[in-house]
Design a protein around this motif. Structure first.
Motif, mmCIF file in Angstrom:
data_model
loop_
_atom_site.group_PDB
_atom_site.id
_atom_site.type_symbol
_atom_site.label_atom_id
_atom_site.label_comp_id
_atom_site.label_asym_id
_atom_site.label_seq_id
_atom_site.Cartn_x
_atom_site.Cartn_y
_atom_site.Cartn_z
ATOM 1 N N SER A 52 33.904 -91.740 78.662
ATOM 2 C CA SER A 52 33.162 -92.902 78.178
ATOM 3 C C SER A 52 33.564 -94.182 78.891
ATOM 4 N N SER A 69 30.144 -96.276 75.351
ATOM 5 C CA SER A 69 28.980 -95.556 75.855
ATOM 6 C C SER A 69 29.508 -94.314 76.545
ATOM 7 N N PRO A 72 26.800 -87.538 78.663
ATOM 8 C CA PRO A 72 26.468 -86.313 77.937
ATOM 9 C C PRO A 72 27.338 -85.146 78.370
ATOM 10 N N LYS A 76 24.191 -81.686 75.237
ATOM 11 C CA LYS A 76 24.247 -82.837 74.330
ATOM 12 C C LYS A 76 23.689 -84.070 75.022
ATOM 13 N N ASP A 77 23.309 -85.047 74.215
ATOM 14 C CA ASP A 77 22.744 -86.293 74.739
ATOM 15 C C ASP A 77 23.840 -87.311 75.026
ATOM 16 N N TRP A 79 25.730 -90.751 74.445
ATOM 17 C CA TRP A 79 25.971 -91.323 73.118
ATOM 18 C C TRP A 79 26.519 -92.743 73.214
ATOM 19 N N TRP A 80 26.472 -93.431 72.073
ATOM 20 C CA TRP A 80 27.075 -94.750 71.919
ATOM 21 C C TRP A 80 27.870 -94.739 70.614
ATOM 22 N N SER A 81 28.839 -95.636 70.515
ATOM 23 C CA SER A 81 29.526 -95.852 69.237
ATOM 24 C C SER A 81 29.911 -97.326 69.136
ATOM 25 N N LYS A 90 27.748 -94.233 65.171
ATOM 26 C CA LYS A 90 27.429 -93.680 66.487
ATOM 27 C C LYS A 90 25.995 -93.204 66.529
ATOM 28 N N ILE A 92 22.641 -91.993 69.733
ATOM 29 C CA ILE A 92 22.248 -91.463 71.033
ATOM 30 C C ILE A 92 21.733 -92.591 71.923
ATOM 31 N N SER A 93 22.070 -92.522 73.208
ATOM 32 C CA SER A 93 21.578 -93.472 74.211
ATOM 33 C C SER A 93 20.390 -92.846 74.935
#
Length: 166
Positions: A52, A69, A72, A76-77, A79-81, A90, A92-93
């Protein structure tokens, strides 16, 4: 000192660094994402971990919390948190090149050509924030909610949400 002792002294710190995937490393350049809805709201990604980029969600120069950010993993996609104090959320981007959606199962556009991103679920997460004090602050911040629900421009220092090596 014996040759083996020198090797061990050099090898042990290297192994510790190699095994510590969560250790953040400062980025050579700041990767900045700017809200297309509210340009005073930015995400500044300044550190890299194994999976990330880490930084802050910022409004008018003030940090609102920690933003990550992530790339994947297979199946999986991206992601963001977002984290503030001990609370986090959290989602998905979704990446775009202009208006064209990036899809990992298509050849074009290439991920490194992405120049915009949508953080699915960020606006809802801020609206429904767990902390009562911050929930009222986030709910009352219409610019932040518009930004969170809209598209973000990815700066030229970033390549598809990744940092340009520099």
């Amino acid at each position: 000192m014996k040759r083996g002792d020198i090797g061990r002294k050099l090898l042990i710190p290297f192994l510790v660094l190699a095994v510590a995937p969560a250790a953040a490393v400062p980025l050579p350049l700041v990767c900045e994402l700017t809200s297309e809805e509210s340009p005073s709201i930015k995400i500044r990604l300044t550190e890299r971990t194994t999976g990330s980029l880490n930084g802050e969600l910022i409004q008018n120069g003030s940090a609102l919390g920690v933003f990550q950010s992530g790339k994947p993993k297979r199946g999986k996609d991206p992601w963001w948190s977002f984290q503030q104090d001990k609370k986090s959320s959290k989602g998905i981007s979704v990446f775009f090149k202009g208006t064209e959606l990036w899809n990992p199962h298509r050849r074009l556009p290439k991920p490194q050509d992405s120049n915009r991103v949508l953080f699915a679920g960020l606006a809802a997460a801020l609206w429904n924030w767990d902390s009562t004090e911050q929930r009222s602050v986030f709910r009352g911040n219409i610019d932040l909610l518009k930004a969170a629900g809209g598209l973000w421009s990815i700066s030229s220092q970033c390549v598809g949400g990744r940092i340009v090596d520099g």
